[in-house]
Design a protein around this motif. Sequence first.
Motif, PDB file in Angstrom:
ATOM      1  N   PHE A  29       0.835  -1.207   0.000  1.00 38.74           N
ATOM      2  CA  PHE A  29       0.000   0.000   0.000  1.00 38.74           C
ATOM      3  C   PHE A  29       0.869   1.257   0.000  1.00 38.74           C
ATOM      4  O   PHE A  29       0.621   2.196  -0.755  1.00 38.74           O
ATOM      5  CB  PHE A  29      -0.926  -0.038   1.216  1.00 38.74           C
ATOM      6  N   LEU A  30       1.908   1.278   0.830  1.00 39.59           N
ATOM      7  CA  LEU A  30       2.810   2.429   0.886  1.00 39.59           C
ATOM      8  C   LEU A  30       3.610   2.572  -0.410  1.00 39.59           C
ATOM      9  O   LEU A  30       3.867   3.693  -0.865  1.00 39.59           O
ATOM     10  CB  LEU A  30       3.757   2.306   2.083  1.00 39.59           C
ATOM     11  N   ALA A  31       3.993   1.441  -1.001  1.00 41.00           N
ATOM     12  CA  ALA A  31       4.755   1.473  -2.252  1.00 41.00           C
ATOM     13  C   ALA A  31       3.943   2.076  -3.389  1.00 41.00           C
ATOM     14  O   ALA A  31       4.502   2.697  -4.297  1.00 41.00           O
ATOM     15  CB  ALA A  31       5.225   0.070  -2.615  1.00 41.00           C
ATOM     16  N   ILE A  32       2.647   1.914  -3.334  1.00 37.54           N
ATOM     17  CA  ILE A  32       1.775   2.526  -4.351  1.00 37.54           C
ATOM     18  C   ILE A  32       1.925   4.043  -4.298  1.00 37.54           C
ATOM     19  O   ILE A  32       2.076   4.701  -5.321  1.00 37.54           O
ATOM     20  CB  ILE A  32       0.307   2.108  -4.154  1.00 37.54           C
ATOM     21  N   GLY A  82      15.752  -7.717  -7.232  1.00 43.91           N
ATOM     22  CA  GLY A  82      16.892  -7.262  -6.450  1.00 43.91           C
ATOM     23  C   GLY A  82      16.571  -6.212  -5.402  1.00 43.91           C
ATOM     24  O   GLY A  82      17.361  -5.977  -4.511  1.00 43.91           O
ATOM     25  N   SER A  83      15.430  -5.555  -5.504  1.00 44.26           N
ATOM     26  CA  SER A  83      15.034  -4.584  -4.478  1.00 44.26           C
ATOM     27  C   SER A  83      13.514  -4.572  -4.354  1.00 44.26           C
ATOM     28  O   SER A  83      12.800  -4.931  -5.293  1.00 44.26           O
ATOM     29  CB  SER A  83      15.533  -3.177  -4.817  1.00 44.26           C
ATOM     30  N   ALA A  84      13.045  -4.130  -3.200  1.00 43.91           N
ATOM     31  CA  ALA A  84      11.604  -4.110  -2.962  1.00 43.91           C
ATOM     32  C   ALA A  84      10.899  -3.145  -3.901  1.00 43.91           C
ATOM     33  O   ALA A  84       9.878  -3.491  -4.514  1.00 43.91           O
ATOM     34  CB  ALA A  84      11.323  -3.739  -1.508  1.00 43.91           C
ATOM     35  N   GLN A  85      11.426  -1.929  -4.048  1.00 43.99           N
ATOM     36  CA  GLN A  85      10.737  -0.943  -4.896  1.00 43.99           C
ATOM     37  C   GLN A  85      10.721  -1.380  -6.350  1.00 43.99           C
ATOM     38  O   GLN A  85       9.724  -1.198  -7.040  1.00 43.99           O
ATOM     39  CB  GLN A  85      11.367   0.443  -4.758  1.00 43.99           C
ATOM     40  N   ALA A  86      11.793  -1.999  -6.835  1.00 42.56           N
ATOM     41  CA  ALA A  86      11.822  -2.499  -8.216  1.00 42.56           C
ATOM     42  C   ALA A  86      10.776  -3.601  -8.403  1.00 42.56           C
ATOM     43  O   ALA A  86      10.119  -3.675  -9.445  1.00 42.56           O
ATOM     44  CB  ALA A  86      13.208  -3.009  -8.574  1.00 42.56           C
ATOM     45  N   ASP A  89       7.369  -1.845  -8.459  1.00 44.31           N
ATOM     46  CA  ASP A  89       7.197  -1.136  -9.729  1.00 44.31           C
ATOM     47  C   ASP A  89       6.825  -2.102 -10.850  1.00 44.31           C
ATOM     48  O   ASP A  89       5.959  -1.810 -11.673  1.00 44.31           O
ATOM     49  CB  ASP A  89       8.456  -0.357 -10.097  1.00 44.31           C
ATOM     50  N   LYS A  90       7.482  -3.254 -10.870  1.00 43.78           N
ATOM     51  CA  LYS A  90       7.152  -4.266 -11.874  1.00 43.78           C
ATOM     52  C   LYS A  90       5.724  -4.769 -11.674  1.00 43.78           C
ATOM     53  O   LYS A  90       4.963  -4.926 -12.630  1.00 43.78           O
ATOM     54  CB  LYS A  90       8.137  -5.430 -11.802  1.00 43.78           C
TER      55      LYS A  90
END
Length: 157
Positions: A29-32, A82-86, A89-90
Amino acid sequence: MYQARVRRAVSPQVVETASAVEAEMWALFLAIGTHWQLTDDTDGYRGRLQAFMANRVSLDVAYLGYYALAVDVIADLKAEAGSAQAAYDKLFTIRPSGGEEDSDLAAVKTRVVDEFIAWRLALGGFRDFDALNYRGYFGGAHLPDSPVPYRSRDDAP
């Protein structure tokens, strides 16, 4: 005309989500907000997210499985990207083909991610995109010493 939703007999009245699942759904939810560069304050949203998820499960118990599956799919994407945000994003931009190999991804994308995106943008994103009244949604309660959550008469063009 309004039609009431029917609660499934097998759906639990009280929903308890595993803390690991709840934590990952909160991170999603925060990543959105990070992905769409939203600037609203998310402090009060965690309880709303828990209520949203509980509501989904109470209407359809299969959502317990979707949320647990989302944790696994996100973990796989994190390992791959390799990373949470990547990984997030995918997940936000991918369009599953519907083939057998990505059926878990398709389920998570439509039943969890797309619903969270729509709900997250409705909670605070409309203001960041310069829409004051979006389809009848108002930005929250009118609290003293804060701007009104709707277009007031003084704001009229």
